[in-house]
Motif scaffolding. Sequence first.
Motif: not given
Length: 226
Positions: A106-121
Amino acid sequence: MHVLLVEDDAVLADGLHRVLSGHGMAVDVLRSGTEADALLQRAESAEVAVVVLDIGLPGIDGFEVVRRLRARGSSTPVLLLTARDAIEDRVRGLELGADDYLVKPFATPELVARLRALVRRNAPKPSVLAMGDLVLDGDTKRARVKDRSIELSAREWAVLEYLLQHGARVVSKQQIIDAILPWGEELTLNAVEVYISRLRLKIADAGITIRTIRGFGYMLEQAPHA
């Protein structure tokens, strides 16, 4: 933002540790499901904002780690990493309580974006939000302008709530989508424009306006006549 990374591949774990740390995250690395389960049972697990969990782990696998975590009543977000591309594995992980997944590689920028989204939610939200004459009561799910109730769809509520949570800060259409949608659902950028248009009409007399910042997104501000 405290990340618990559970990955038995040392090269991948070290690489992800560097990437996530480079984005300002505090990262703890464990190499087995048994270690992860033990840590997540301890008091310090309350500091963990999100878990990045490989499925194929020594000891107990990632599926069992998630199952036990949810059985204890924890709502800590979990993102699964898997080399298995079978739909059955994805479905099983989500049904056990995982919040998202990525298939290796997977692309690491996608991982970073998904983690930030999960924490926000998962971040705690105030029960009552207000600006101008608009009030959103999260406990009763009622919206009012002055003494008048306004009817909002679930998506309209989510968009307006997100704007209120960010006050006078500009938020992009993609940030709105990432924040309000559960995993697996889709929403187009054009659909966000539609919800914004509807909301403008519904809060027209609230003393606030949803301002478009071209090229960037939207923000709430006091209406010129307020």
